[in-house]
Design an enzyme around this catalytic site. Structure first.
Site, short mmCIF file in Angstrom:
data_model
loop_
_atom_site.label_atom_id
_atom_site.label_comp_id
_atom_site.label_asym_id
_atom_site.label_seq_id
_atom_site.Cartn_x
_atom_site.Cartn_y
_atom_site.Cartn_z
N GLY A 8 0.85 -1.21 0.19
CA GLY A 8 0.14 -0.06 0.22
C GLY A 8 0.87 1.31 -0.08
CB THR A 10 0.62 3.72 -4.67
OG1 THR A 10 -0.28 2.72 -4.31
CG2 THR A 10 1.83 3.31 -5.48
CG ASP A 56 -2.81 -7.71 -6.60
OD1 ASP A 56 -3.69 -8.06 -5.58
OD2 ASP A 56 -3.15 -7.07 -7.58
CG LEU A 78 0.53 0.43 5.58
CD1 LEU A 78 1.38 1.75 5.48
CD2 LEU A 78 0.03 0.44 6.79
CB ALA A 79 -2.05 -3.23 0.33
CB SER A 82 -8.88 1.64 2.32
OG SER A 82 -8.94 2.89 1.35
CB SER A 123 -10.18 0.01 10.52
OG SER A 123 -11.14 0.98 10.46
CD GLU A 125 -15.92 2.38 9.39
OE1 GLU A 125 -16.82 1.94 8.98
OE2 GLU A 125 -16.11 3.47 9.93
CE1 TYR A 147 -11.38 -1.03 4.88
CE2 TYR A 147 -12.40 -0.06 6.89
CZ TYR A 147 -11.22 -0.28 6.12
OH TYR A 147 -10.04 0.29 6.80
CG HIS A 177 -4.98 7.83 9.83
ND1 HIS A 177 -5.75 6.74 10.32
CD2 HIS A 177 -4.29 7.44 9.10
CE1 HIS A 177 -5.28 5.59 9.68
NE2 HIS A 177 -4.34 6.18 8.91
P1 NAP Z 1 -5.54 4.07 0.53
O1 NAP Z 1 -4.98 5.55 0.31
O2 NAP Z 1 -6.91 3.73 0.16
O3 NAP Z 1 -4.33 3.07 0.16
C1 NAP Z 1 -4.62 1.76 -0.23
C2 NAP Z 1 -3.58 1.21 -0.84
O4 NAP Z 1 -3.92 -0.30 -1.01
C3 NAP Z 1 -3.13 1.51 -2.18
O5 NAP Z 1 -1.69 1.80 -2.21
C4 NAP Z 1 -3.50 0.46 -3.10
O6 NAP Z 1 -2.84 0.27 -4.25
C5 NAP Z 1 -3.25 -0.57 -2.40
N1 NAP Z 1 -3.99 -1.70 -2.85
C6 NAP Z 1 -5.31 -1.76 -2.90
N2 NAP Z 1 -5.63 -3.24 -3.24
C7 NAP Z 1 -4.40 -3.92 -3.56
C8 NAP Z 1 -4.01 -5.06 -3.86
N3 NAP Z 1 -5.03 -6.18 -4.30
N4 NAP Z 1 -2.88 -5.56 -3.96
C9 NAP Z 1 -1.59 -4.54 -3.44
N5 NAP Z 1 -1.98 -3.35 -3.02
C10 NAP Z 1 -3.32 -3.06 -3.04
O7 NAP Z 1 -5.59 3.59 2.13
P2 NAP Z 1 -4.80 4.63 3.46
O8 NAP Z 1 -5.65 5.42 3.94
O9 NAP Z 1 -3.57 4.84 3.30
O10 NAP Z 1 -5.09 3.22 4.50
C11 NAP Z 1 -3.94 2.46 4.77
C12 NAP Z 1 -4.45 1.11 5.42
O11 NAP Z 1 -4.97 1.42 6.62
C13 NAP Z 1 -5.45 0.41 4.85
O12 NAP Z 1 -5.32 -0.88 4.96
C14 NAP Z 1 -6.92 1.00 5.31
O13 NAP Z 1 -7.85 0.01 5.41
C15 NAP Z 1 -6.46 0.92 6.79
N6 NAP Z 1 -7.06 2.22 7.68
C16 NAP Z 1 -7.13 3.47 7.30
C17 NAP Z 1 -7.58 4.42 8.06
C18 NAP Z 1 -7.71 5.82 7.66
O14 NAP Z 1 -8.30 6.66 8.02
N7 NAP Z 1 -6.93 6.35 6.44
C19 NAP Z 1 -8.09 4.10 9.25
C20 NAP Z 1 -7.99 2.71 9.67
C21 NAP Z 1 -7.40 1.81 8.88
P3 NAP Z 1 -3.25 1.25 -5.70
O15 NAP Z 1 -2.39 2.75 -5.31
O16 NAP Z 1 -2.54 0.53 -6.85
O17 NAP Z 1 -4.69 1.27 -5.77
O1 F7E Z 2 -16.56 8.89 5.67
C1 F7E Z 2 -19.86 10.36 6.04
C2 F7E Z 2 -20.00 8.88 5.88
O2 F7E Z 2 -15.62 7.82 3.56
C3 F7E Z 2 -16.77 9.33 6.95
C4 F7E Z 2 -11.57 5.04 5.73
O3 F7E Z 2 -10.31 5.44 5.70
O4 F7E Z 2 -12.07 5.55 8.13
C5 F7E Z 2 -12.35 5.75 6.67
O5 F7E Z 2 -13.80 5.35 6.48
C6 F7E Z 2 -18.22 9.73 7.38
C7 F7E Z 2 -19.04 8.46 7.23
O6 F7E Z 2 -14.70 7.47 6.00
C8 F7E Z 2 -20.10 11.79 2.69
O7 F7E Z 2 -21.40 8.40 5.95
C9 F7E Z 2 -21.09 12.06 4.71
O8 F7E Z 2 -20.12 8.54 8.22
O9 F7E Z 2 -14.40 9.86 4.94
P1 F7E Z 2 -15.19 8.35 5.09
P2 F7E Z 2 -15.07 6.29 6.97
O10 F7E Z 2 -15.93 5.48 6.37
O11 F7E Z 2 -15.18 6.74 8.24
C10 F7E Z 2 -12.03 4.35 8.55
C11 F7E Z 2 -11.31 4.46 10.10
C12 F7E Z 2 -11.21 3.18 7.69
O12 F7E Z 2 -10.74 2.47 8.20
C13 F7E Z 2 -11.73 3.33 6.35
O13 F7E Z 2 -10.43 2.74 5.45
O14 F7E Z 2 -18.68 10.77 6.53
N1 F7E Z 2 -20.23 11.08 4.65
N2 F7E Z 2 -21.11 12.44 3.35
C14 F7E Z 2 -19.68 10.81 3.57
N3 F7E Z 2 -18.53 10.27 3.27
C15 F7E Z 2 -18.16 10.05 2.10
N4 F7E Z 2 -17.09 9.39 1.56
N5 F7E Z 2 -18.61 10.83 1.28
C16 F7E Z 2 -19.66 11.86 1.33
O15 F7E Z 2 -20.01 12.61 0.48
#
Ligand code: NAP
Ligand code: F7E
Length: 325
Positions: A8, A10, A56, A78-79, A82, A123, A125, A147, A177
């Site tokens: 992950g 990228t 992959d 991290l991939a 998401s 997460s 979630e 998810y 984040h």
């Molecule tokens: P992101 O920006 O969506 O990045 C996801 C990464 O996964 C990308 O590099 C993507 O590659 C790669 N990927 C997806 N499918 C793949 C596959 N089949 N094989 C290899 N690589 C693959 O996510 P992020 O926000 O950085 O989050 C990082 C991790 O933390 C994820 O596991 C997410 O679920 C978890 N997480 C995120 C948050 C948050 O708030 N950001 C909170 C809790 C947990 P491409 O660029 O090729 O698509």
């Molecule tokens: O939504 C509401 C939506 O898509 C946040 C991922 O990184 O964090 C992320 O998941 C809230 C939700 O993030 C829109 O219904 C309203 O209640 O930014 P989000 P998420 O679903 O919380 C967790 C921790 C992860 O692990 C995940 O990978 O915002 N909302 N209006 C909306 N959300 C989106 N996307 N778009 C709207 O227009």
């Protein structure tokens, strides 16, 4: 020099983690999957310092080969698929990528070198329909999306391999984040980009879904430091990483638009298509364990995060406009 393999790389977190590990003197290997166009935007500035390996998460052999060839000391998984909204439309793909692939990676470690330290991106979630407020490492899970369900599997298989095979496998239960590198489909970036577009006269309206959802939002740059700290501990464990504060989507809109001297109520429209079949209404975590054991604390306030994202999108769009002139 220690060597880390990041899946992950990228993505948002991959780019911040790679930066942080390079600064600490690591050799960084990034796993990338084949696509028809190169998507290294988030790591363009450090691309020359990273080694890349093709792989992959859906392909077991590619994971085994990546580990055999590069011999990492640490793996940060991290991939994932998401995006919660997409998981409702593509539940099986989400299960394969976000759930089962964790087992593929753990098996690759077990087979090639069980001494490798492993980080799993769990997460908030997983807490979904929350059983208690605030959420801690012992709060029961009640996921509300494919998810969230997939992440619960990934979390428990990490715990299971730790207990079954004595792997140094840790799981970070990270709350939302964000950053200027957040994908445009997530609500914070959608708002910061949308507000900046409206300020510059490029758009008039911003369509959103549930404005009352509340999240515990922090800065991705702070959170990747916690990932690294988990793998430096003698014993593997699970940690909640969060800000400890909760805010609604509406509050995010208010701050973002106000920063640009706009009123969000004049521009934000609610559109049913952005509502989810099942919603997570409220998340707020307690990072007490991370503070005590890892000496980790967040350092970016909600207001600073919103300001950082809005300013970055304003600069991005102004730059594009200048390029067009
Ligand atoms: P992101 O920006 O969506 O990045 C996801 C990464 O996964 C990308 O590099 C993507 O590659 C790669 N990927 C997806 N499918 C793949 C596959 N089949 N094989 C290899 N690589 C693959 O996510 P992020 O926000 O950085 O989050 C990082 C991790 O933390 C994820 O596991 C997410 O679920 C978890 N997480 C995120 C948050 C948050 O708030 N950001 C909170 C809790 C947990 P491409 O660029 O090729 O698509
Ligand atoms: O939504 C509401 C939506 O898509 C946040 C991922 O990184 O964090 C992320 O998941 C809230 C939700 O993030 C829109 O219904 C309203 O209640 O930014 P989000 P998420 O679903 O919380 C967790 C921790 C992860 O692990 C995940 O990978 O915002 N909302 N209006 C909306 N959300 C989106 N996307 N778009 C709207 O227009």
């Amino acid at each position: 020099m220690p060597k880390a393999l990041i899946t992950g790389i990228t993505g948002q977190d991959g780019s911040y983690l790679a930066e942080a590990l390079l600064q600490k003197g690591y050799d960084v290997v990034g796993m990338v999957r084949r696509s028809s166009t190169v998507n290294y935007e988030r790591i363009a500035h450090i691309q020359g310092s990273i080694e890349f390996v093709n792989g992959d998460l859906l392909d077991q052999v590619s994971l085994i080969d990546a580990i055999k060839i590069h011999e990492p000391d640490e793996i940060y998984n991290l991939a994932a698929q998401s995006f919660v909204q997409t998981s409702f439309g593509q539940p099986v793909l989400t299960g394969e990528t976000t759930a089962l692939s964790v087992t593929r990676m753990l098996d690759a470690i077990r087979i090639v070198n069980p001494q490798i330290r492993f980080y799993q991106a769990s997460s908030s979630e997983m807490f979904g329909k929350v059983a208690e407020v605030p959420q801690t490492e012992s709060t029961p899970f009640y996921p509300r999306s494919p998810y969230g369900v997939a992440k619960v599997y990934g979390h428990w298989i990490t715990v299971n391999y730790r207990e079954s095979y004595n792997l140094h496998a840790s799981s970070g239960i990270l709350f939302n984040h964000e950053s200027p590198r957040r994908g445009l489909e997530f609500v914070t970036r959608k708002i910061s980009y949308g507000a900046a577009s409206i300020k510059l006269g490029l758009e008039e309206k911003l369509s959103l879904g549930n404005l009352d959802a509340k999240r515990d939002w922090g800065f991705a740059g702070d959170y990747v430091e916690a990932m690294w700290k988990m793998l430096q501990q003698e014993e593997p464990d699970d940690y909640v990483i969060c800000s400890g504060m909760t805010h609604s989507v509406r509050e995010f809109c208010d701050l973002a638009f106000s920063h640009l001297e706009l009123n969000y109520e004049d521009h934000v429209v609610v559109d049913e298509q952005f509502f989810r079949p099942a919603e997570v209404d409220l998340l707020v975590g307690d990072y007490g364990k991370a503070k005590n054991v890892l000496s980790w604390e967040p350092s970016t306030s909600f207001k600073d995060l919103v300001t950082m994202m809005v300013e970055a999108d304003l600069a991005l769009l102004e730059g594009r406009l200048k390029g067009l002139a």
